[in-house]
Design an enzyme around this catalytic site. Structure first.
Site, mmCIF file in Angstrom:
data_model
loop_
_atom_site.group_PDB
_atom_site.id
_atom_site.type_symbol
_atom_site.label_atom_id
_atom_site.label_comp_id
_atom_site.label_asym_id
_atom_site.label_seq_id
_atom_site.Cartn_x
_atom_site.Cartn_y
_atom_site.Cartn_z
ATOM 1 N N ASP A 1 0.884 -1.158 0.000
ATOM 2 C CA ASP A 1 0.000 0.000 0.000
ATOM 3 C C ASP A 1 0.925 1.211 0.000
ATOM 4 O O ASP A 1 1.577 1.501 1.013
ATOM 5 C CB ASP A 1 -0.890 -0.018 1.242
ATOM 6 C CG ASP A 1 -1.881 1.149 1.284
ATOM 7 O OD1 ASP A 1 -1.684 2.138 0.538
ATOM 8 O OD2 ASP A 1 -2.852 1.080 2.065
ATOM 9 N N ASN B 1 3.449 3.793 -10.868
ATOM 10 C CA ASN B 1 2.216 3.769 -11.658
ATOM 11 C C ASN B 1 0.950 3.737 -10.804
ATOM 12 O O ASN B 1 -0.114 4.138 -11.271
ATOM 13 C CB ASN B 1 2.261 2.534 -12.573
ATOM 14 C CG ASN B 1 0.912 2.176 -13.148
ATOM 15 O OD1 ASN B 1 0.397 2.841 -14.045
ATOM 16 N ND2 ASN B 1 0.309 1.104 -12.618
ATOM 17 N N TYR C 1 -8.624 14.216 -8.462
ATOM 18 C CA TYR C 1 -7.794 13.508 -9.449
ATOM 19 C C TYR C 1 -6.917 14.503 -10.203
ATOM 20 O O TYR C 1 -5.708 14.299 -10.354
ATOM 21 C CB TYR C 1 -8.686 12.733 -10.416
ATOM 22 C CG TYR C 1 -7.931 11.855 -11.383
ATOM 23 C CD1 TYR C 1 -7.240 10.725 -10.930
ATOM 24 C CD2 TYR C 1 -7.898 12.143 -12.739
ATOM 25 C CE1 TYR C 1 -6.543 9.912 -11.807
ATOM 26 C CE2 TYR C 1 -7.207 11.330 -13.626
ATOM 27 C CZ TYR C 1 -6.530 10.218 -13.165
ATOM 28 O OH TYR C 1 -5.830 9.423 -14.032
ATOM 29 N N LYS D 1 -2.829 14.720 -9.840
ATOM 30 C CA LYS D 1 -1.963 14.425 -10.986
ATOM 31 C C LYS D 1 -1.066 15.619 -11.326
ATOM 32 O O LYS D 1 0.056 15.444 -11.792
ATOM 33 C CB LYS D 1 -2.804 13.999 -12.189
ATOM 34 C CG LYS D 1 -3.410 12.602 -12.038
ATOM 35 C CD LYS D 1 -2.351 11.524 -11.823
ATOM 36 C CE LYS D 1 -2.946 10.116 -11.804
ATOM 37 N NZ LYS D 1 -1.921 9.065 -11.618
#
Length: 328
Positions: free
Chosen positions: A109, A136, A219, A223
Site C-alpha cells: 500500500d 504507476n 484527481y 496528478k
C-alpha cells in the site's frame, strides 16, 4: 430588360454552382484515404533492452502497470510487482514466470511508509540491487480499486465538482496519487543514492495533470502534484545520474477507465449535468473508425523507453502519451 438581368444572374449562379460542384467532385475523387492506426502488438518487445536491470513497478496487478511489468521482463529486467491487489498481482507474476522471466510480488500500500520501505528491502533481498522504478499506482476516486461501482452506497467517495466533493473522496485520492507517489519515490531514491550508480524513474500522471478535467478535482489536483514532484525530483537528482520523467495518457483501455465510463453513464442516467461531455476523445480516438482508446501496451512502450538507456538525455519531461488530447 428586367428579364434579361434575371437571366444573366441565373447564368452566373449556374456557373458558380457548377464551378464549386466540380471542385467538390474533384476533391472527393482525390481526397486521401482515411486510415486507422494499428496499436502496437501486445507480444512486441525490444530484446535485451533492460537486460540485467532490476525494476520496481507499483500498481502492476492490472492495466498499464501489468502490461509494463510483462514487457519489462521480456526485455530482460527482473521485475518487482507492488500492489495492494494480491490475487491480481500474483496472477501477473505467474504470467511473467511462465514466460521465463524473473519476478517478485510484494503486497504494498503506497500510502504506507513502512510498506514502501519494505518493498525496497524485499527487492534487495531477492535481487541484490535496484536500477529504477515505474511509479504507476493510482486511483480515480475514493473507492478501493478492485471494488465494483455502487453509486448509492459509494456516493460520498465518487467524483464531484468542488462544492459537492467530500473530504473522504479528496483525502483518499490525494493519499494514494500524491502522497503515495511521494512515499514510494522516497524509498526508491534512498536506495538508488545508496548504491550510487544512477537510475531512472517514470511516474504515471494523466492528461488531468496537464489540463483540466471536469468533475474530478482531487484527481486533477493530485496528478498536477505528481507532475510537479517529477520535475522537482529531476532537478534534485540530476547530479547523481538519476533521471525522472512522467507519462500522461488520455483514455486507455484499463479496468480503471472501464469503471470511469460506467460512472459517467450512471451520472447521465440520474440527469446530473455538467461539463463532463465537453471533450471526451483524443485526436486519434476521434478519428479512429471504432473510436478506440489507447492500449496498455502502447503506454508500456513509452514508459519502458523512458526507463531504458535509450532515453539517456531525457529528464524532467512530462510526456503527453495521450493520442493528441492536449494538442487541441
Amino acid at each position: 430588360m428586367k428579364t434579361m438581368i434575371m437571366a444573366r444572374q441565373c447564368i452566373k449562379f449556374s456557373l458558380v454552382f457548377s464551378f464549386f460542384f466540380l471542385i467538390s467532385l474533384t476533391y472527393a475523387q482525390t481526397s486521401p484515404k482515411k486510415n486507422d492506426i494499428t496499436p502496437i502488438d501486445s507480444m512486441y518487445f525490444a530484446k535485451d533492452r533492460l537486460k540485467g536491470k532490476v525494476v520496481i513497478i507499483t500498481g502492476a496487478a492490472r492495466g498499464i502497470g501489468r502490461a509494463t511489468a510483462i514487457r519489462a521482463a521480456k526485455e530482460g529486467a527482473s521485475v518487482v510487482i507492488a500492489d495492494w491487489l494480491e490475487k491480481e498481482g500474483k496472477a501477473t507474476a505467474k504470467i511473467i514466470e511462465s514466460n521465463g522471466g524473473k519476478v517478485l510480488f510484494v503486497k504494498t500500500d503506497i500510502r504506507s511508509t513502512g510498506d514502501c520501505n519494505n518493498l525496497v528491502a524485499e527487492t534487495i533481498k531477492k535481487f541484490g540491487k535496484l536500477d529504477g522504478a515505474v511509479l504507476n499506482a493510482g486511483v480515480m476516486d475514493g473507492v478501493h480499486s478492485g471494488d465494483p461501482l455502487d453509486y448509492d452506497k459509494q456516493s460520498a467517495l465518487l467524483p464531484n465538482p468542488v462544492d459537492a466533493a467530500s473530504d473522504e473522496y479528496w483525502d483518499f485520492v490525494f493519499d494514494v496519487n500524491a502522497t503515495g507517489t511521494f512515499k514510494s519515490m522516497r524509498s526508491v531514491m534512498k536506495q538508488l543514492l545508496k548504491e550510487g550508480k544512477g537510475g531512472a524513474l517514470v511516474t504515471v500522471g494523466s492528461i488531468a495533470g496537464l489540463t483540466g478535467l471536469a468533475g474530478n478535482p482531487a484527481y486533477v489536483a493530485s496528478k498536477y502534484a505528481v507532475n510537479g514532484l517529477t520535475r522537482n525530483a529531476a532537478i534534485d537528482y540530476a547530479p547523481y545520474g538519476i533521471r525522472v520523467n512522467s507519462v500522461n495518457m488520455a483514455a486507455t483501455k484499463t479496468p480503471m477507465t472501464d469503471k470511469a465510463f460506467e460512472f459517467v453513464k450512471e451520472v447521465k442516467k440520474r440527469g446530473i449535468t455538467g461539463m463532463g461531455g465537453a471533450k471526451t476523445e483524443s485526436l486519434l480516438m476521434q478519428n479512429d473508425s471504432k473510436h478506440r482508446m489507447s492500449t496498455p501496451w502502447e503506454q508500456a512502450s513509452v514508459i519502458l523507453f523512458l526507463l531504458s538507456d535509450e532515453a539517456s538525455n531525457l529528464t524532467g519531461g512530462t510526456y503527453a502519451t495521450d493520442g493528441g488530447w492536449t494538442a487541441y
